[in-house]
Design a protein around this motif. Structure first.
Motif, PDB file in Angstrom:
ATOM      1  N   ALA A 198       8.330  -5.859 -12.525  1.00 41.34           N
ATOM      2  CA  ALA A 198       9.037  -4.696 -12.011  1.00 41.34           C
ATOM      3  C   ALA A 198       8.788  -3.484 -12.913  1.00 41.34           C
ATOM      4  CB  ALA A 198      10.533  -4.991 -11.918  1.00 41.34           C
ATOM      5  N   SER A 199       8.479  -2.364 -12.258  1.00 37.08           N
ATOM      6  CA  SER A 199       8.336  -1.057 -12.923  1.00 37.08           C
ATOM      7  C   SER A 199       7.120  -0.948 -13.832  1.00 37.08           C
ATOM      8  CB  SER A 199       9.604  -0.703 -13.721  1.00 37.08           C
ATOM      9  OG  SER A 199      10.732  -0.669 -12.862  1.00 37.08           O
ATOM     10  N   ASP A 200       6.132  -1.849 -13.692  1.00 39.98           N
ATOM     11  CA  ASP A 200       4.871  -1.673 -14.435  1.00 39.98           C
ATOM     12  C   ASP A 200       4.177  -0.379 -14.017  1.00 39.98           C
ATOM     13  OD1 ASP A 200       5.045  -3.980 -15.913  1.00 39.98           O
ATOM     14  OD2 ASP A 200       3.633  -5.126 -14.679  1.00 39.98           O
ATOM     15  N   ARG A 201       4.236  -0.075 -12.726  1.00 42.56           N
ATOM     16  CA  ARG A 201       3.609   1.114 -12.139  1.00 42.56           C
ATOM     17  C   ARG A 201       2.105   1.165 -12.425  1.00 42.56           C
ATOM     18  NH1 ARG A 201       7.024   3.863  -9.484  1.00 42.56           N
ATOM     19  NH2 ARG A 201       5.628   5.648  -9.205  1.00 42.56           N
ATOM     20  N   PHE A 202       1.483   0.016 -12.250  1.00 44.52           N
ATOM     21  CA  PHE A 202       0.020  -0.101 -12.318  1.00 44.52           C
ATOM     22  C   PHE A 202      -0.576   0.823 -11.250  1.00 44.52           C
ATOM     23  CE2 PHE A 202      -3.972  -2.130 -11.053  1.00 44.52           C
ATOM     24  CZ  PHE A 202      -4.525  -2.567 -12.253  1.00 44.52           C
ATOM     25  N   GLY A 203      -1.525   1.665 -11.634  1.00 42.64           N
ATOM     26  CA  GLY A 203      -2.116   2.614 -10.695  1.00 42.64           C
ATOM     27  C   GLY A 203      -1.533   4.008 -10.796  1.00 42.64           C
ATOM     28  N   SER A 204      -0.624   4.227 -11.775  1.00 41.63           N
ATOM     29  CA  SER A 204      -0.083   5.574 -11.971  1.00 41.63           C
ATOM     30  C   SER A 204      -1.170   6.554 -12.368  1.00 41.63           C
ATOM     31  CB  SER A 204       1.000   5.559 -13.061  1.00 41.63           C
ATOM     32  OG  SER A 204       2.155   4.897 -12.616  1.00 41.63           O
ATOM     33  N   ALA A 205      -2.163   6.068 -13.104  1.00 37.38           N
ATOM     34  CA  ALA A 205      -3.304   6.892 -13.496  1.00 37.38           C
ATOM     35  C   ALA A 205      -4.568   6.091 -13.260  1.00 37.38           C
ATOM     36  CB  ALA A 205      -3.188   7.299 -14.966  1.00 37.38           C
ATOM     37  N   VAL A 206      -5.576   6.715 -12.661  1.00 38.69           N
ATOM     38  CA  VAL A 206      -6.853   6.042 -12.411  1.00 38.69           C
ATOM     39  C   VAL A 206      -7.987   6.994 -12.783  1.00 38.69           C
ATOM     40  CG1 VAL A 206      -5.937   4.592 -10.575  1.00 38.69           C
ATOM     41  CG2 VAL A 206      -6.954   6.788  -9.992  1.00 38.69           C
ATOM     42  N   ALA A 207      -9.095   6.423 -13.195  1.00 38.12           N
ATOM     43  CA  ALA A 207     -10.279   7.212 -13.536  1.00 38.12           C
ATOM     44  C   ALA A 207     -11.508   6.339 -13.343  1.00 38.12           C
ATOM     45  CB  ALA A 207     -10.203   7.719 -14.982  1.00 38.12           C
ATOM     46  N   GLY A 208     -12.656   6.982 -13.266  1.00 28.61           N
ATOM     47  CA  GLY A 208     -13.892   6.224 -13.110  1.00 28.61           C
ATOM     48  C   GLY A 208     -15.081   6.992 -13.647  1.00 28.61           C
ATOM     49  N   SER A 209     -16.074   6.260 -14.091  1.00 26.98           N
ATOM     50  CA  SER A 209     -17.381   6.814 -14.427  1.00 26.98           C
ATOM     51  C   SER A 209     -18.404   6.094 -13.570  1.00 26.98           C
ATOM     52  CB  SER A 209     -17.691   6.606 -15.916  1.00 26.98           C
ATOM     53  OG  SER A 209     -18.053   5.249 -16.163  1.00 26.98           O
ATOM     54  N   ALA A 210     -19.667   6.398 -13.767  1.00 22.64           N
ATOM     55  CA  ALA A 210     -20.717   5.703 -13.025  1.00 22.64           C
ATOM     56  C   ALA A 210     -20.765   4.221 -13.362  1.00 22.64           C
ATOM     57  CB  ALA A 210     -22.068   6.345 -13.301  1.00 22.64           C
ATOM     58  N   ASN A 211     -20.165   3.836 -14.492  1.00 25.02           N
ATOM     59  CA  ASN A 211     -20.287   2.473 -14.974  1.00 25.02           C
ATOM     60  C   ASN A 211     -18.993   1.667 -14.951  1.00 25.02           C
ATOM     61  OD1 ASN A 211     -23.057   3.013 -15.774  1.00 25.02           O
ATOM     62  ND2 ASN A 211     -22.191   4.179 -17.471  1.00 25.02           N
TER      63      ASN A 211
END
Length: 738
Positions: free
Chosen positions: A452-465
């Protein structure tokens, strides 16, 4: 000496009406010479322009670029070789590595950008995805010489075929060379024909080919459809042996947002609190086209945009960009996490949705129909199989880009997603081609468990790899909201999810410090591709993790929520190492750690030269410090930039309102500068949503905010409602950028 008239040798508008009246029914092939053996001269490309309206040839000179003739893309090459920058006027495909066009060897790519040389009949064309199975041809370093014999090739007509299906080549003798052209004469009846324009003229030494020129125009003796009275095999090719600086400059230039494919940089700015049709906080996105082409508004009351504007939708709370349909026009991703979704008669408040709005030559909204991603609906299994529920906030964070193979991807965070009985455990959806999968802590090999309340996915980012997902609510033992981060590969593992690289928190050996309540490690994340020394391409990633709730002890004083940022390197093999633990109490770092600074609320990474080996002159990390007091001005906010691979204090640069960076205004209480940041490879975007009356946004060249470390300072751009074609309306203009 009298020279026969030389005609442009492509199927272009400048050719005779009779020739243009017979469109190519099948791909055209080359020079009136000898068919090449399968696999020979594999770097030679066949260009189909306008689905058979024109045919040209070219040579692969880089994994993403073909060198050809500008006349292939000019409206009337007999009048002008001018070609507008950006995507080609007519849809163009390139076939590379397919000597026999009846086979399936080699690859077919879309041409998404044309860059004409300013003074020669030469052009570089960019492919939608890199070619990794064909070795590019080397560029010659010396000019052709009179009397030298060159091998020429192309996919144009032969003596007997309008549209042959094999690459042909022939031998030509150099007659003369000047500053821009090479005059040639074909041997043994070889001639450059229509469809050969842009094809390579090669010096072959020791079995190795070097590109010294590309076909421009010819007399075309012996070519199918040419009067038999024409006997000259003379041709004029464009010199390319001295174009290496021009080619390298274009290859090294970073790509930028271009919604209308005209070669000018555009920007999308979110204002999620704007009123639409009387609906407060419905939200809008304002797109400003570069080159003085004006600004447009996107909102859900427009026919092109899915849904309908409703109060408190907060449309545009999150933005991202990529070229989803690979046509050369940038496409816009809009997160609408406060969107209410009605299922049957039940309204699920803040369930959320995500739109993909497609760029086109007429601008966003004039091309391909928009896509509306709503959980529980549509044809994408991972999205349809996840029901819309109140508080999911699907689209709270979005990241988009292209893998190292050039494939577009989209990562959507839904931090309010419930997993089993764990409310707000959080999840994400990963989309790439036919790949669509849910990504969360319930997946094998991922760190932690859904709680509960982990909030996985609150921030996301990506590079080519790599992909990076933050879960700032993660409890580490009894330490609530300590936070955690998961690093993934784009490639799927045996469990059909992006392969985990490392999941960690501040108790892990890979980072310094320790997990503490309220740290919010992973509240912001950023990632960028990085080319290490000795590598041919950007195989690694640099990652930044913001920890705005980090408490720092200065002397004997506890500075609550002073904040910190960790930078890490992820290698191609999956090794993760911390590069720096960046705080305002680090030696030589400007500023002083103070309670409530929240250093690291937002982090942005940039690689201003993605092709180059990463260095202090190409890599930049920007850190938002919204709680920073400037003098006696509380909560004014500021930004600091660093070299993410260097000692924190060695390249530290301070940015605040009114300084030389171009960040306008003056320090103002509670403006909280640094809360809303975005960026590209060319600029840092800063939103000051509290600036009266509607907010303001700035585009600051990276050289401006790094003290010249990443390039010379240049003019910044201010975007303010009521100026520059933007309406005098809004609520939180500058909250998001794309």
């Amino acid at each position: 000496m009298h020279r026969a008239h030389l005609a442009r040798s492509a199927g272009l508008a400048a050719l005779t009406a009779a020739l243009m009246a017979a469109p190519l029914a099948v791909p055209a092939t080359a020079v009136t010479g000898t068919p090449e053996a399968e696999g020979s001269l594999a770097f030679t490309a066949r260009l189909d322009i306008g689905n058979g309206q024109r045919a040209c040839s070219g040579a692969l000179v880089d994994r993403e670029w073909i060198l050809t003739a500008a006349s292939c893309f000019a409206d009337d090459p007999a009048v002008s070789l001018a070609v507008p920058a950006g995507s080609p006027k007519l849809r163009t495909t390139a076939t590379i590595g397919r000597t026999d066009l009846t086979t399936t060897t080699g690859v077919v790519r879309n041409v998404v950008e044309v860059v004409a040389h300013p003074s020669r009949d030469a052009a570089l064309v960019r492919l939608n995805r890199p070619v990794t199975t064909v070795t590019p041809v080397a560029l010659g370093t010396t000019a052709a010489a009179a009397g030298e014999e060159l091998k020429v090739a192309g996919y144009g007509r032969t003596k007997t075929e309008w549209a042959p299906l094999k690459l042909h080549s022939g031998t030509f003798t150099v007659d003369a060379v000047n500053a821009s052209d090479v005059n040639l004469t074909g041997k043994d009846g070889a001639s450059v024909c229509m469809g050969d324009t842009g094809g390579p003229a090669l010096r072959v030494a020791g079995g190795q080919a070097q590109l010294v020129a590309v076909h421009s125009r010819s007399a075309q003796a012996g070519c199918f459809g040419v009067d038999a009275a024409v006997t000259s095999t003379a041709a004029v090719d464009t010199r390319v042996d001295d174009l290496r600086p021009w080619i390298d400059a274009k290859l090294a230039a970073p790509q930028f947002t271009d919604f209308n494919c005209d070669g000018a940089e555009d920007i999308a700015i979110g204002d999620p609190k704007a009123t639409v049709g009387g609906d407060a906080n419905a939200g809008v996105v304002r797109v400003v086209y570069g080159g003085g082409k004006g600004a447009v508004e996107l909102n859900q009351d427009q026919a092109y945009v899915p849904g309908g504007a409703e109060a408190s939708d907060w449309y545009g709370e999150a933005l991202a960009t990529f070229d989803h349909n690979e046509d050369g026009c940038t496409d816009l991703v809009v997160g609408v996490p406060a969107e209410d979704i009605t299922v049957g008669t039940t309204v699920h408040a803040d369930a959320g949705s995500v739109h993909v709005l497609y760029g086109a030559k007429g601008g966003i909204g004039t091309g391909q129909a928009a896509v509306d991603h709503v959980q529980g609906l549509g044809t994408i299994a991972a999205i349809k199989g996840s029901a819309s529920e109140a508080g999911d906030r699907f689209g709270h964070a979005v990241a988009a880009g292209h893998t190292a193979e050039g494939e577009p991807y989209l990562l959507i965070g839904a931090p309010g997603e419930d997993l089993g009985t764990a409310t707000d455990a959080g999840s994400a959806i990963y989309l790439r081609g036919s790949v669509n999968t849910a990504v969360n802590q319930d997946k094998p090999g991922y760190a932690g468990d859904p709680e509960a309340s982990d909030r996985f996915g609150s921030a996301v980012a990506g590079s080519a790899n790599h992909l990076v997902i933050g879960s700032p609510g993660e409890a580490i033992g009894t330490e609530k909201n300590a936070g955690g981060v998961q690093i993934l590969k784009h490639a799927l593992n045996a469990d059909k999810v992006p392969a985990p690289v490392l999941g960690f928190d501040q108790d892990a050996d890979v980072v310094s410090g320790g997990a503490e309540p309220g740290d919010q490690f992973g509240a912001s994340v950023a990632a960028v591709a990085y080319r290490p020394s000795g590598a041919a391409t950007a195989t690694d990633s640099i990652i930044a993790v913001g920890t705005p709730g980090e408490d720092l002890t200065v002397g004997t004083a506890d500075k609550a929520d002073a904040g910190a940022v960790h930078s890490l390197r992820v290698t191609a093999s999956g090794t993760v190492t911390q590069v720096a633990n960046i705080q305002q109490e680090v030696t030589d770092v400007s500023g002083t750690a103070e309670a409530g600074d929240r250093f690291g609320t937002k982090v942005v990474l940039a690689n201003t030269a993605p092709r180059a080996v990463g260095s202090p002159s190409t890599l930049a990390l920007a850190v938002g410090i919204p709680g920073e007091a400037l003098g006696s001005v509380a909560g004014a906010g500021a930004i600091q930039t660093f070299h993410p691979l260097g000692a924190a204090g060695a390249y530290d640069h301070w940015v605040q309102p009114g300084d030389a960076s171009g960040l306008g205004g003056a320090p103002t209480a509670d403006h909280a500068v640094g809360t809303y940041l975005g960026g590209s490879a060319t600029q840092l975007y800063v939103g000051v949503t509290n600036a009266a009356p509607y907010g303001v946004a700035y585009a600051l060249p990276w050289g401006n905010v790094t003290g010249g470390r990443t390039g010379a300072a240049s003019a910044a751009t201010t975007y303010k409602p009521g100026t520059g074609g933007l309406p005098a309306a809004g609520g939180q203009f500058g909250r998001s950028f794309g």
